[in-house]
Design an enzyme around this catalytic site. Structure first.
Site, PDB file in Angstrom:
ATOM      1  N   VAL A 176       0.841  -1.201   0.000  1.00 47.89           N
ATOM      2  CA  VAL A 176       0.000   0.000   0.000  1.00 47.89           C
ATOM      3  C   VAL A 176       0.877   1.253   0.000  1.00 47.89           C
ATOM      4  O   VAL A 176       0.637   2.200  -0.762  1.00 47.89           O
ATOM      5  CB  VAL A 176      -0.951   0.006   1.218  1.00 47.89           C
ATOM      6  CG1 VAL A 176      -1.641   1.360   1.359  1.00 47.89           C
ATOM      7  CG2 VAL A 176      -1.987  -1.099   1.078  1.00 47.89           C
ATOM      8  N   LYS A 177       1.919   1.281   0.819  1.00 42.63           N
ATOM      9  CA  LYS A 177       2.807   2.453   0.873  1.00 42.63           C
ATOM     10  C   LYS A 177       3.558   2.628  -0.442  1.00 42.63           C
ATOM     11  O   LYS A 177       3.734   3.758  -0.938  1.00 42.63           O
ATOM     12  CB  LYS A 177       3.794   2.329   2.038  1.00 42.63           C
ATOM     13  CG  LYS A 177       4.797   3.480   2.134  1.00 42.63           C
ATOM     14  CD  LYS A 177       4.111   4.834   2.285  1.00 42.63           C
ATOM     15  CE  LYS A 177       5.076   6.012   2.121  1.00 42.63           C
ATOM     16  NZ  LYS A 177       6.178   6.021   3.085  1.00 42.63           N
ATOM     17  N   LEU A 178       4.014   1.529  -1.046  1.00 40.90           N
ATOM     18  CA  LEU A 178       4.698   1.629  -2.328  1.00 40.90           C
ATOM     19  C   LEU A 178       3.752   2.141  -3.408  1.00 40.90           C
ATOM     20  O   LEU A 178       4.142   2.954  -4.257  1.00 40.90           O
ATOM     21  CB  LEU A 178       5.294   0.279  -2.720  1.00 40.90           C
ATOM     22  CG  LEU A 178       6.479  -0.184  -1.860  1.00 40.90           C
ATOM     23  CD1 LEU A 178       6.861  -1.609  -2.222  1.00 40.90           C
ATOM     24  CD2 LEU A 178       7.673   0.743  -2.033  1.00 40.90           C
TER      25      LEU A 178
END
Length: 297
Positions: A169-171
């Site tokens: 999700v962060k990537l």
């Protein structure tokens, strides 16, 4: 309030520790370059000499740059797992691959320590103002145990799954951020080439439905060509490397992301490695002949 440990006090880590100190927690901190802990010590943090000294705390947070750094500070010969005493929970807020995260999770849980992957969105200024967002993954019980501290750091903390989902999700967030910035600098340079100033174009864009708080806050930097780093071009490339590798593994086509990846690489090759990632404008402006080529400047 709890006794907390914090490992990694660079720009982001320092801002996050500051939030915890302001909330009344006792925080012990360690950083490879000790000088970076001095401002936090002045605010009440306790600086420790060795990583294992952080294990006096029940919950230890980590904020480092690369998977190699994460491996070293957790599993290395002087890492968090090297001593007799270990924390109850390790919360890693770094941006690393799901594979690296899973490897660390296995090592940590084998020592009967709980592990939560909790990367954060927001630059140091956004964090300091309390408007960042954390996405976490790991056992729900672990998330619930540390949620009060996550919400002292960030405005929002989301539980995304029980394994390494938060890493992807962060990537995805950072891939989108890079694509947005490249799109933004392209339309800015087009408007400029047609005779409109950056300032006027951004004033217009910020007043439309496409405007957002982030763009309005970064407008002065774009107008003044101020590339003081909040998030460097090199760190953005690292996240594109990881994100596009995940896309290949999951068989997801990323044509826009792949193109931006090469533009980021080009920007680094022309000397913008340590500048803020908004300096992608420089590469675009040079291509549009709005700015001298690096060799001519």
């Amino acid at each position: 309030m709890a006794n907390l440990g914090w490992l990694g006090t660079g720009r982001m880590g320092a801002a996050m520790v500051g939030r915890l100190l302001d909330a009344g927690n006792t925080v012990a901190v360690w950083n490879r370059t000790e000088a970076k802990t001095v401002p936090l010590a002045k605010r009440g943090a306790k600086v420790v000499a060795e990583i294992v000294d952080l294990c006096e705390a029940d919950i230890v947070f980590i904020m480092v740059s690369t998977p190699r750094d994460l491996h070293e500070v957790v599993r290395g010969p002087k890492g968090l797992l090297s001593g007799d005493r270990k924390p109850s929970v390790i919360v890693d807020c770094s941006t690393v691959s799901a594979e690296a995260s899973a490897d660390i999770r296995r090592a940590v849980t084998a020592e009967e320590v709980e592990f939560l992957a909790a990367p954060i969105s927001g630059n140091p200024h956004v964090v300091a103002e309390g408007h960042s967002c954390i996405v976490a993954s790991g056992p729900r019980s672990t998330f619930d145990k540390v949620l009060q501290y996550l919400k002292q750091i960030a405005e929002v903390a989301v539980h995304a799954g029980t394994e390494e989902q938060s890493r992807l999700v962060k990537l995805c967030h950072n891939l989108y951020l890079g694509i947005i910035v490249q799109g933004l600098v392209e339309v800015i340079s087009l408007a400029e080439k047609g005779g409109t100033s950056r300032e006027a174009f951004l004033e217009f864009l910020n007043a439309t439905v496409l405007g957002c708080d982030w763009m309005r806050k970064r407008t002065p930097d774009l107008v003044q060509l101020d590339w003081t780093p909040t998030f460097t071009t090199e760190l953005l490339r690292k996240d594109f490397d990881l994100g596009l590798a995940a896309a290949r593994e999951l068989e997801v086509p990323m044509p826009a992301g792949a193109a931006v990846h090469q533009l980021i690489q080009s920007a680094i090759g022309t000397g913008l490695r340590e500048e803020d990632f908004l300096s992608l404008y420089v590469q675009q402006a040079r291509s549009a002949h709005l700015m001298p080529l690096a060799a001519d400047s």
